[in-house]
Design a protein around this motif. Structure first.
Motif, PDB file in Angstrom:
ATOM      1  N   SER A 243    -113.868  -7.793 -68.802  1.00 23.83           N
ATOM      2  CA  SER A 243    -112.632  -7.766 -69.583  1.00 23.83           C
ATOM      3  C   SER A 243    -111.924  -6.419 -69.446  1.00 23.83           C
ATOM      4  O   SER A 243    -110.691  -6.367 -69.387  1.00 23.83           O
ATOM      5  CB  SER A 243    -112.918  -8.075 -71.054  1.00 23.83           C
ATOM      6  OG  SER A 243    -113.728  -7.069 -71.637  1.00 23.83           O
ATOM      7  N   ALA A 244    -112.680  -5.331 -69.384  1.00 23.76           N
ATOM      8  CA  ALA A 244    -112.056  -4.015 -69.193  1.00 23.76           C
ATOM      9  C   ALA A 244    -111.324  -3.955 -67.853  1.00 23.76           C
ATOM     10  O   ALA A 244    -110.229  -3.394 -67.751  1.00 23.76           O
ATOM     11  CB  ALA A 244    -113.122  -2.931 -69.267  1.00 23.76           C
ATOM     12  N   GLU A 245    -111.910  -4.559 -66.832  1.00 18.87           N
ATOM     13  CA  GLU A 245    -111.283  -4.593 -65.510  1.00 18.87           C
ATOM     14  C   GLU A 245    -109.990  -5.401 -65.532  1.00 18.87           C
ATOM     15  O   GLU A 245    -108.966  -4.986 -64.986  1.00 18.87           O
ATOM     16  CB  GLU A 245    -112.276  -5.191 -64.516  1.00 18.87           C
ATOM     17  CG  GLU A 245    -111.846  -5.155 -63.073  1.00 18.87           C
ATOM     18  CD  GLU A 245    -112.921  -5.730 -62.153  1.00 18.87           C
ATOM     19  OE1 GLU A 245    -112.846  -6.941 -61.843  1.00 18.87           O
ATOM     20  OE2 GLU A 245    -113.836  -4.982 -61.776  1.00 18.87           O
ATOM     21  N   ILE A 246    -110.035  -6.551 -66.184  1.00 19.65           N
ATOM     22  CA  ILE A 246    -108.856  -7.422 -66.266  1.00 19.65           C
ATOM     23  C   ILE A 246    -107.757  -6.760 -67.084  1.00 19.65           C
ATOM     24  O   ILE A 246    -106.573  -6.764 -66.704  1.00 19.65           O
ATOM     25  CB  ILE A 246    -109.245  -8.786 -66.869  1.00 19.65           C
ATOM     26  CG1 ILE A 246    -110.068  -9.584 -65.849  1.00 19.65           C
ATOM     27  CG2 ILE A 246    -108.011  -9.583 -67.302  1.00 19.65           C
ATOM     28  CD1 ILE A 246    -110.697 -10.850 -66.409  1.00 19.65           C
ATOM     29  N   LEU A 247    -108.108  -6.162 -68.211  1.00 20.11           N
ATOM     30  CA  LEU A 247    -107.120  -5.496 -69.055  1.00 20.11           C
ATOM     31  C   LEU A 247    -106.455  -4.317 -68.340  1.00 20.11           C
ATOM     32  O   LEU A 247    -105.265  -4.069 -68.511  1.00 20.11           O
ATOM     33  CB  LEU A 247    -107.764  -5.041 -70.362  1.00 20.11           C
ATOM     34  CG  LEU A 247    -108.106  -6.166 -71.349  1.00 20.11           C
ATOM     35  CD1 LEU A 247    -108.995  -5.653 -72.468  1.00 20.11           C
ATOM     36  CD2 LEU A 247    -106.836  -6.782 -71.916  1.00 20.11           C
ATOM     37  N   ALA A 248    -107.236  -3.600 -67.542  1.00 18.28           N
ATOM     38  CA  ALA A 248    -106.668  -2.488 -66.783  1.00 18.28           C
ATOM     39  C   ALA A 248    -105.599  -2.975 -65.813  1.00 18.28           C
ATOM     40  O   ALA A 248    -104.553  -2.328 -65.639  1.00 18.28           O
ATOM     41  CB  ALA A 248    -107.770  -1.751 -66.039  1.00 18.28           C
ATOM     42  N   VAL A 249    -105.842  -4.119 -65.189  1.00 18.39           N
ATOM     43  CA  VAL A 249    -104.854  -4.695 -64.261  1.00 18.39           C
ATOM     44  C   VAL A 249    -103.587  -5.111 -65.025  1.00 18.39           C
ATOM     45  O   VAL A 249    -102.465  -4.831 -64.597  1.00 18.39           O
ATOM     46  CB  VAL A 249    -105.459  -5.881 -63.504  1.00 18.39           C
ATOM     47  CG1 VAL A 249    -104.371  -6.611 -62.698  1.00 18.39           C
ATOM     48  CG2 VAL A 249    -106.567  -5.426 -62.580  1.00 18.39           C
ATOM     49  N   LEU A 250    -103.766  -5.785 -66.150  1.00 20.40           N
ATOM     50  CA  LEU A 250    -102.616  -6.256 -66.923  1.00 20.40           C
ATOM     51  C   LEU A 250    -101.787  -5.079 -67.442  1.00 20.40           C
ATOM     52  O   LEU A 250    -100.545  -5.120 -67.433  1.00 20.40           O
ATOM     53  CB  LEU A 250    -103.086  -7.121 -68.086  1.00 20.40           C
ATOM     54  CG  LEU A 250    -103.628  -8.503 -67.727  1.00 20.40           C
ATOM     55  CD1 LEU A 250    -104.169  -9.203 -68.963  1.00 20.40           C
ATOM     56  CD2 LEU A 250    -102.543  -9.372 -67.080  1.00 20.40           C
TER      57      LEU A 250
END
Length: 229
Positions: free
Chosen positions: A220-227
């Motif tokens: 989730s941290a990886e996905i949030l960083a992209v968003l």
């Protein structure tokens, strides 16, 4: 910008004449199309255009749209149609916090039970993720990843927990699909899924809970960083 919808992901066969079943069929088609990115964030389209494509009247489509509005996936625009909502990073962060807690609890419950069907489904999904990773097929990997997480909560033996997790799981699937092309190859995720499965097969509830929560937190941290980027 309003557009005609692209081909929707129609998951039902010829719909039954009952109004409720028509609404269910419209809901399934719209939801799958949003989750898979066929209807991307920000797109607007008329309910009648969707109804025409699905071969039904506008009423069941409107009922389906209201359900999806309640789930935070789209907005019903009076006299205009529907708009697919963007993913808000802060809202998604909160969603992931809920999902981390619920999936961790589900993993612990599953580890404490003899649920061969659930473990077999998780094992298949893990193997499918490995095959997709080898083939470089991001779409197949994402689909198998989604099956893994859904099998985890649905097989835990607590239907109420599974229902509570369902909407959060949908939003996570949507975020994963929208960011897949901008994230690294999911090599670490594959290793984490294997660790979760090993803990479940060993019947180690605490290890299963910890591995599941750690996996969701990192991903989730990886996905949030992209968003956010």
């Amino acid at each position: 910008m309003e557009v005609n919808p692209p081909p929707l992901r129609v998951t039902a066969t010829a719909p039954a004449p009952q109004r409720e079943k028509l609404a269910d069929a419209a809901y399934a088609a719209l939801k799958a199309s949003i989750l898979e990115g066929l209807l991307p964030p920000g797109v607007e389209t008329a309910e009648q255009a969707i109804a025409d494509q699905l071969g039904m009247s506008r009423t069941p489509v409107h009922e389906a749209a209201l359900r999806l509005q309640h789930e935070g996936m789209l907005q019903v625009l009076p006299r205009k149609g529907v708009r697919v909502l963007p993913l808000d990073p802060e809202d998604l962060r909160q969603t992931y916090e809920v999902l981390i807690a619920l999936e961790g609890a589900a993993a612990a419950l599953l580890a404490m039970q003899a649920q061969p069907a659930a473990l077999a489904a998780l094992s298949r999904a893990t193997a499918e993720m490995g095959a997709a990773l080898t083939a470089g097929d991001r779409a197949a990997w994402a689909a198998a990843d989604d099956r893994f997480h859904r099998a985890l909560v649905e097989g835990c033996g607590n239907p109420k927990l599974a229902r509570l997790a369902a909407t959060a799981t949908d939003q996570a699937q949507r975020a994963r699909a929208l960011t897949a092309a901008r994230r690294p190859e999911p090599v670490v995720s594959a290793e984490e899924h294997a660790a979760i499965l090993a803990a479940l097969q060993a019947g180690d509830a605490e290890a299963a809970r910890a591995a599941t929560a750690a996996h969701r937190a990192r991903a989730s941290a990886e996905i949030l960083a992209v968003l956010r980027g």
